[in-house]
Structure formats: C-alpha cells, structure tokens
Design a protein around this motif. Sequence first.
Motif, short mmCIF file in Angstrom:
data_model
loop_
_atom_site.label_atom_id
_atom_site.label_comp_id
_atom_site.label_asym_id
_atom_site.label_seq_id
_atom_site.Cartn_x
_atom_site.Cartn_y
_atom_site.Cartn_z
N VAL A 124 0.84 -1.19 0.00
CA VAL A 124 0.00 0.00 0.00
C VAL A 124 0.88 1.24 0.00
CG1 VAL A 124 -1.60 1.36 1.41
CG2 VAL A 124 -2.01 -1.08 1.05
N GLY A 125 1.94 1.21 0.82
CA GLY A 125 2.86 2.33 0.84
C GLY A 125 3.52 2.56 -0.51
N GLY A 126 3.82 1.46 -1.21
CA GLY A 126 4.40 1.60 -2.53
C GLY A 126 3.46 2.26 -3.52
N LEU A 127 2.17 1.92 -3.44
CA LEU A 127 1.19 2.57 -4.32
C LEU A 127 1.08 4.05 -4.00
CD1 LEU A 127 -1.62 -0.15 -4.32
CD2 LEU A 127 -0.24 0.56 -6.28
N MET A 128 1.16 4.40 -2.73
CA MET A 128 1.11 5.81 -2.35
C MET A 128 2.35 6.55 -2.86
SD MET A 128 -0.41 5.48 1.53
CE MET A 128 -0.39 7.25 1.80
N SER A 129 3.51 5.90 -2.76
CA SER A 129 4.73 6.53 -3.26
C SER A 129 4.66 6.75 -4.76
CB SER A 129 5.94 5.65 -2.93
OG SER A 129 6.10 5.51 -1.53
N ALA A 130 3.92 5.88 -5.44
CA ALA A 130 3.80 6.01 -6.89
C ALA A 130 2.78 7.06 -7.30
CB ALA A 130 3.42 4.66 -7.50
N GLY A 131 2.04 7.59 -6.32
CA GLY A 131 1.17 8.70 -6.67
C GLY A 131 -0.24 8.68 -6.15
N LEU A 132 -0.71 7.57 -5.57
CA LEU A 132 -2.07 7.58 -5.02
C LEU A 132 -2.08 8.48 -3.79
CD1 LEU A 132 -3.30 3.91 -5.39
CD2 LEU A 132 -3.81 5.87 -6.80
N PRO A 133 -3.02 9.40 -3.70
CA PRO A 133 -2.94 10.45 -2.68
C PRO A 133 -3.28 10.01 -1.26
CG PRO A 133 -4.94 10.71 -3.99
CD PRO A 133 -4.16 9.60 -4.62
N GLU A 134 -4.09 8.97 -1.08
CA GLU A 134 -4.54 8.61 0.26
C GLU A 134 -4.35 7.11 0.50
OE1 GLU A 134 -8.59 9.72 0.49
OE2 GLU A 134 -8.22 11.87 0.29
N ARG A 135 -4.10 6.77 1.78
CA ARG A 135 -3.91 5.37 2.13
C ARG A 135 -5.17 4.55 1.84
NH1 ARG A 135 -0.44 2.24 4.57
NH2 ARG A 135 0.94 4.02 4.86
N ALA A 136 -6.34 5.10 2.18
CA ALA A 136 -7.58 4.35 1.94
C ALA A 136 -7.75 4.04 0.46
CB ALA A 136 -8.77 5.14 2.47
N ALA A 137 -7.42 5.00 -0.39
CA ALA A 137 -7.53 4.77 -1.84
C ALA A 137 -6.57 3.68 -2.29
CB ALA A 137 -7.26 6.07 -2.59
N ALA A 138 -5.35 3.69 -1.75
CA ALA A 138 -4.37 2.67 -2.12
C ALA A 138 -4.81 1.29 -1.65
CB ALA A 138 -3.01 3.03 -1.53
N GLN A 139 -5.39 1.22 -0.47
CA GLN A 139 -5.89 -0.07 0.04
C GLN A 139 -7.01 -0.59 -0.86
OE1 GLN A 139 -6.95 1.41 3.90
NE2 GLN A 139 -5.14 0.49 4.90
N GLU A 140 -7.94 0.29 -1.24
CA GLU A 140 -9.03 -0.13 -2.12
C GLU A 140 -8.50 -0.59 -3.47
OE1 GLU A 140 -11.98 -0.62 -1.26
OE2 GLU A 140 -12.14 0.45 0.65
N TRP A 141 -7.53 0.13 -3.98
CA TRP A 141 -6.89 -0.24 -5.25
C TRP A 141 -6.36 -1.66 -5.17
CZ3 TRP A 141 -3.67 1.56 -9.56
CH2 TRP A 141 -4.22 2.65 -10.23
N LEU A 142 -5.56 -1.91 -4.13
CA LEU A 142 -4.90 -3.20 -4.03
C LEU A 142 -5.90 -4.34 -3.96
CD1 LEU A 142 -2.23 -4.73 -3.75
CD2 LEU A 142 -2.36 -4.37 -1.27
N PHE A 143 -6.90 -4.19 -3.11
CA PHE A 143 -7.88 -5.26 -2.95
C PHE A 143 -8.71 -5.44 -4.22
CE2 PHE A 143 -11.83 -7.20 -1.37
CZ PHE A 143 -11.29 -8.28 -0.69
N THR A 144 -9.09 -4.35 -4.86
CA THR A 144 -9.89 -4.43 -6.08
C THR A 144 -9.13 -5.09 -7.21
OG1 THR A 144 -11.16 -2.45 -5.47
CG2 THR A 144 -11.14 -3.07 -7.80
N ILE A 145 -7.87 -4.73 -7.37
CA ILE A 145 -7.07 -5.29 -8.45
C ILE A 145 -6.85 -6.79 -8.23
CG2 ILE A 145 -4.77 -5.29 -9.48
CD1 ILE A 145 -4.77 -2.22 -8.89
N LEU A 146 -6.54 -7.16 -6.99
CA LEU A 146 -6.35 -8.58 -6.71
C LEU A 146 -7.62 -9.38 -7.00
CD1 LEU A 146 -4.25 -8.46 -3.41
CD2 LEU A 146 -3.45 -8.97 -5.72
#
Length: 207
Positions: A124-146
């Motif tokens: 999740v931290g890696g997705l945020m470092s790549a540009g996702l603005p919020e932790r919650a958004a990065a968490q949703e991204w990860l779970f949705t993509i998987l």
Amino acid sequence: MTYDAEATRQRIFEAATAEFAEHGLAGARIDRIATAARANKQAIYLYFGGKEKLFGVVVRAKVDEICHAVSLDPRTLPESVGQLFDWYHEHPELIRLLLWEALEADGGRVEGEEERKESYRGHVGGLMSAGLPERAAAQEWLFTILGLVAWNFSVPQLRRLILDEPDAERAVARRRAVVVELAGVLAERMLPERMVPARAAEPASRG
C-alpha cells in the motif's frame, strides 16, 4: 554424506505446498508431506513447528513470491495487471491455498496474520509513493485489483459456463484482454489527473 538442513527445509516446503493446495489444512497429512519430501516427521516439527504453522509459512511465502514478482504501478496499471494475471495463470497453487484458507478460517484470524498485514502495508505504501494520494484509496486499489485478477482462476467452471468457451486457454486469453482493458479504465478513474498516462492516438478509420 553430509546432512543439508536447508535442502531438507526446501523439500518440505515444496511437498507441503503441493499437499496443502490439494487437500487444504484439515485434509493435509504430515505423513504424506514427510514421504514426498524424503524427510522424517520430526524434521517438519523442528523446522516449522507443526501443520498449522507450516500452512501459514507456505501461504505467506507464496503471497510474498507474487508480490516480489509483480510490482503494481498505478502509472502503468494495465501492463502491471497483465503481468499479475499471467503469474496467477502460471501458479495455480496460490489460488487454491487462499481458497482453502478462506474456507477453513471462515473469516477469523489466519496463521502469521500480523506479518502478512505488514507485508500488505508495504505494498500500500508503494502505491502511495507512486502517486495515489490517500492510504484508503491505495488499500481499495490493491484489494480491487487482486479480486479483478484472482476471480478468473478461483471459479474456472463459471468462466467456462459464462463465456461458453470449452477451450480453457482461449477463455483465459479472452479474460486477460478484458481485465487489462478494465485496469486502464480504473487507472483513469482513480489517478490524479496529472498522472493519467496519455492514451495512444486512435488510428484513423479507413474510408
């Protein structure tokens, strides 16, 4: 002849992966793992601490394997998702392990839960470092993509029935194309506008 402890551990791990993928935690048998690994049962308990802990080690290692093999970058999401899709296709044991774990844990805690949470926090931290603005958004991204990728391999019977495609490889290829396309749409919806990759120009229609 010298005793190679690391080689024995690796044989136990590989035998356990196959056994758990086939039978789950409850149905797996230490005797069969020991026989397949050419090791004694005492070595399994010595190195891994019992069947439950061994199952946890196997699942965590396979999840870590895919996390190291594929990096999900929001800026190149379709390509990353395509690689993730291919990895799942080539390693069917992970889906089986996760499905067995879901059935047997029934929503409760799993072996090695805190360590696995920490691993996912890193992604999740890696997705945020790549540009996702919020932790919650990065968490949703990860779970949705998987979920978008893994579902294709969790229910192959539905894939066959719904697509009405008896050839498994052709059905997988169709699903891959759709999943990659959806990943592109998802990137456009969730990335900050400044980070959305420019689409390639549409080819001129032939008149």
